[in-house]
Design an enzyme around this catalytic site. Sequence first.
Site, PDB file in Angstrom:
ATOM      1  N   ASP A 152      -2.073  -5.942 -11.888  1.00 23.56           N
ATOM      2  CA  ASP A 152      -0.728  -6.166 -11.344  1.00 23.56           C
ATOM      3  C   ASP A 152      -0.746  -6.393  -9.830  1.00 23.56           C
ATOM      4  OD1 ASP A 152       1.951  -6.612 -11.317  1.00 23.56           O
ATOM      5  OD2 ASP A 152       2.550  -4.558 -11.774  1.00 23.56           O
ATOM      6  N   SER A 205       8.991  -2.859  -5.777  1.00 22.06           N
ATOM      7  CA  SER A 205       7.697  -3.324  -6.271  1.00 22.06           C
ATOM      8  C   SER A 205       7.033  -4.275  -5.287  1.00 22.06           C
ATOM      9  CB  SER A 205       7.865  -4.035  -7.617  1.00 22.06           C
ATOM     10  OG  SER A 205       8.203  -3.134  -8.629  1.00 22.06           O
ATOM     11  N   HIS A 263       3.752  -8.762 -11.188  1.00 29.59           N
ATOM     12  CA  HIS A 263       5.023  -8.887 -11.897  1.00 29.59           C
ATOM     13  C   HIS A 263       6.163  -9.308 -10.970  1.00 29.59           C
ATOM     14  CE1 HIS A 263       5.829  -4.563 -10.694  1.00 29.59           C
ATOM     15  NE2 HIS A 263       7.050  -5.043 -10.589  1.00 29.59           N
TER      16      HIS A 263
END
Length: 344
Positions: A115, A197, A84
């Site tokens: 992911d 992230s 992402h």
Amino acid sequence: MIRITRILSAAAVCVLAAPALTACTGGVFDGEQAERTAETDSLEANYQQVVETVLPSVVEITTANGLGSGVIYDDAGHIVTNAHVVGSATTFQVTPAAGGDTLPATLVASYPTEDIAVIKVEGTLPGNPATFADSTQLKVGQIVLAMGNPLGLTGSVSQGIVSAVGRTETEPRTADSPGTVLADMIQTTAAINPGNSGGALVDLDGNVVGIPTLAATSTGSGDAAVGIGFAISSSTATRIADQLIADGKVVDSDRAALGLTVRGVIDESAKPLGVGVVAVTAGGPSQQAGIQPGDIITAIDGTAIPTVTELNVFLASKKPGDQVTVTITRAESSMDVPVTLGEM
């Protein structure tokens, strides 16, 4: 009251007996304080050593839509991050979190199902590849550091513990992510914010044990839930990254599948009734078991499956080859169908 009494009692002992007072002021207590100070200094030095060792292996990844973090994976310039973070982009700007020149990078491959994505830098990064640990050895209570670029604050470090392991979490659908169910997640109290992230969750041996990915939010207000964050385990991250680098895709997902195309089924009041089978994969586990288009899955192994999300969460907890009992409704009749799960 009990605590106050005990404190006063201890104080009275020190006042009444001069030798005890001497011991309180210059003996045992000072020794204990010195020992605690030494332990604190040692832990602090350990933190600093880990940061000095690992932070140069962490980078900031910038796309046209935002920024995230990544971890240098090998000497060939590969960087592992979240799918992402890369989104639909194929080119990136990469800046070392510890400082250094910004370099261009290109997408190697992305696997939104777990992911995880890998990009490759054009040029030489100053940091060394990070060391990835076997996350199956993690223990609840273990101290960890989260390293990344939260809210654009390059090279930030936060500290916490491993709160739980083996979590299964549903990642929400966004403009940059189709949404997915992630298994074998690490829950941590280390602060994880937007921009973290794709970064590194690190143990005190200086090994990457996870890739920070999700921050929990309050169901009611939507505000960040302090002290609850999630990271993809390093064992999952390396398994996927190795395949993306070697083959440009994932050839062994280790994710269980029924071999179906499905959609949610609701009644007139919009109450979920189950998961409708739209199509079955030729030769797949469901077709072999006799499941047909038009069937409605209502439960698996006695666990209610009212929506597609619940189906994905259940499958994330299983492995290819596991045997399950799928409860379906066909022509208003319910039946149990044994299925040996395939691989996604």
